[in-house]
Enzyme design. Sequence first.
Site, mmCIF file in Angstrom:
data_model
loop_
_atom_site.group_PDB
_atom_site.id
_atom_site.type_symbol
_atom_site.label_atom_id
_atom_site.label_comp_id
_atom_site.label_asym_id
_atom_site.label_seq_id
_atom_site.Cartn_x
_atom_site.Cartn_y
_atom_site.Cartn_z
ATOM 1 N N TYR A 137 0.820 -1.211 0.000
ATOM 2 C CA TYR A 137 0.000 0.000 0.000
ATOM 3 C C TYR A 137 0.862 1.273 0.000
ATOM 4 O O TYR A 137 0.726 2.111 -0.915
ATOM 5 C CB TYR A 137 -0.972 0.016 1.178
ATOM 6 C CG TYR A 137 -1.690 1.334 1.337
ATOM 7 C CD1 TYR A 137 -2.668 1.726 0.423
ATOM 8 C CD2 TYR A 137 -1.372 2.212 2.370
ATOM 9 C CE1 TYR A 137 -3.313 2.950 0.538
ATOM 10 C CE2 TYR A 137 -2.015 3.434 2.492
ATOM 11 C CZ TYR A 137 -2.980 3.799 1.578
ATOM 12 O OH TYR A 137 -3.607 5.025 1.687
ATOM 13 N N LYS A 141 1.242 3.872 -3.173
ATOM 14 C CA LYS A 141 0.757 5.240 -2.963
ATOM 15 C C LYS A 141 1.873 6.245 -3.204
ATOM 16 O O LYS A 141 1.633 7.350 -3.720
ATOM 17 C CB LYS A 141 0.190 5.401 -1.548
ATOM 18 C CG LYS A 141 -1.148 4.721 -1.325
ATOM 19 C CD LYS A 141 -2.268 5.326 -2.169
ATOM 20 C CE LYS A 141 -2.749 6.650 -1.613
ATOM 21 N NZ LYS A 141 -3.962 7.146 -2.325
#
Length: 334
Positions: A137, A141
């Site tokens: 994640y 990102k």
Amino acid sequence: MKILVTGGGGFLGFAIVRLLKTQGHEVVSFSRHNYPYLDELEVIQFQGNLLDFKALKKAVEGCEVVFHVAAKLGMWGKYIDFFETNVLGTENVIQACKEEGVRFLVFTSSPSVVFDGKDSEGEDESLPYPKKYNAFYPQTKAMAEKLVISANNSSLKTVCLRPHLIWGPGDTQLLPSLIEKAKQGKLRIVGDGRNKVDCIYVENAAMAHTKVLDQMIKNPSKVEGKAYFISQGNPIPMAELIQKLLATAGISPVKKYLSPLIAKFLGRVLETSSRFLGIPSEPMVTLFLAQQLSSAHWFDISASKRDFGYEPEISIEEGMKHLTNWLSSIKDIK
């Protein structure tokens, strides 16, 4: 103005939609599902996947602003799933903005893009991206954030916001996870719980998004092409935050503790064994989660205050009252 919110039916996305509607904007949502509560607000809804460029471009058509909030969240899963949604999806958003003449793009990033597993107290936006990430994640990102920053130009003004530990009514991630683990007796305070963290109430996070848009319209040179931390500006011990959140659901304080070294060791072992065995469900603890729970991580938000006038209007105490009332209303409905 006509404004698109990707993930408009989600936790933060819906808060941004509600605020934009109160400000008199025409709002469009692009999500994977149809949401009745968006219909009630007379929000124009488009359904689709961020990888479906044709559907995305149709939703962007005629909009002057895009808030790109949609993302694949979580601490576990396949890299390709995170990469496709968070990176390729963001590339599609940027391309659609360029082709449809969108003037402003606000991207919802995360402080985890600069998290290296160690304590970070009072750092500002000069903090570099780490060389290695312990979860897909934050890695994806960070890739997406870089794309948005590099896309800034005279035609498309871009900015990235990094809200920290969002919570409040409508939460589908942080609070449900805490409640479930607490009820199962699996929740532990990692370390002594005194490591300080900052967080942000969902309506404060939404307000920051509209505040930065106002500045982009009035004086884009102050914020364009930049990333900003946003939070309550009030770091508190991790254990205190966890206990406060659990209390809103009427759950007793967590009294079990776990050594950070053991938590990190378990995270590595469980991650390795789960991947080796092909177990799709998230392990009880991951290395990234153990690092997050045991480290201090709060950031200097003076840049967001200075550059676009951000101030958290709802305190932690007031927010907890709102959250308690919301949870009570949900129980009453059930």
